[in-house]
Write an enzyme that holds these catalytic residues in place. Structure first.
Site, PDB file in Angstrom:
ATOM      1  N   GLU A 216       1.900  -7.291   7.257  1.00 37.61           N
ATOM      2  CA  GLU A 216       2.971  -8.215   7.623  1.00 37.61           C
ATOM      3  C   GLU A 216       2.407  -9.442   8.332  1.00 37.61           C
ATOM      4  OE1 GLU A 216       4.651  -3.979   8.257  1.00 37.61           O
ATOM      5  OE2 GLU A 216       2.718  -4.982   8.330  1.00 37.61           O
TER       6      GLU A 216
ATOM      7  N   ASN B 291      -3.259  -5.257   4.677  1.00 42.17           N
ATOM      8  CA  ASN B 291      -3.947  -4.854   5.901  1.00 42.17           C
ATOM      9  C   ASN B 291      -5.452  -4.997   5.720  1.00 42.17           C
ATOM     10  OD1 ASN B 291      -3.565  -2.538   4.113  1.00 42.17           O
ATOM     11  ND2 ASN B 291      -4.327  -1.224   5.752  1.00 42.17           N
TER      12      ASN B 291
END
Length: 129
Positions: free
Chosen positions: A53, A40
Site C-alpha cells: 500500500e 511489498n
C-alpha cells in the site's frame, strides 16, 4: 474494479519477499482516474521493509497526485488480509473515510470496506494545532 485488481495482481508478482515468502500487491486510483501500483519490498531488517500500500501511494505521489479514490490489496492467503496499522494511517492521509477499500485473495475472495472502517480513530492534522 477489474483494472485495480489486474494491476494489484500483476505487481504482486514483483514483490521482494525472500524472508516471509508473503507477496502482496496493491493498487490505488488517483483523483485523476490513473491507477498506481505497489508491492511489498522486504529487508532483512524487517521493520525497514515497505508495504504494498505504501508503495502504491508513493507511486501516486511521485506522479504528482495527492488524493486517492479507490484501493485494492491482494495477497495469497486463505482469507482477505487487512492492511497493517501504518498503511491504514497512510491511506487515511490521502483518502477520505468514504473511499472504498477492497481486500482480496489471489483465489478471488474479496472483502469490501472503507478507509473509515479500517481506521475509525485516525490521527490527522487537526491534532497538530
Amino acid at each position: 474494479m477489474s483494472e485495480l485488481r489486474d494491476a494489484a495482481l500483476a505487481v504482486r508478482e514483483n514483490a521482494h519477499a525472500p524472508y516471509s515468502g508473503f507477496k502482496v500487491g496493491a493498487a490505488v486510483r488517483g483523483a485523476s482516474g490513473r491507477v498506481y501500483a505497489g508491492c511489498n519490498v522486504e529487508n532483512v531488517a524487517y521493520p525497514e521493509g515497505t508495504c504494498a500500500e505504501a508503495g502504491a501511494i508513493a507511486a501516486m505521489v511521485a506522479a504528482g497526485e495527492t488524493a486517492l479514490t479507490d484501493v485494492y490489496v491482494v495477497a495469497d492467503a486463505p482469507a482477505p488480509v487487512p492492511c497493517c496499522g501504518g498503511c491504514r494511517q497512510k491511506l487515511a492521509e490521502f483518502g477520505g473515510g468514504e473511499v472504498p477499500v477492497t481486500l482480496a485473495t489471489v483465489a478471488g475472495a474479496e472483502q469490501a470496506t472503507t478507509i473509515a472502517a479500517l481506521l475509525p480513530g485516525k490521527f490527522d492534522a487537526g491534532f497538530m494545532a
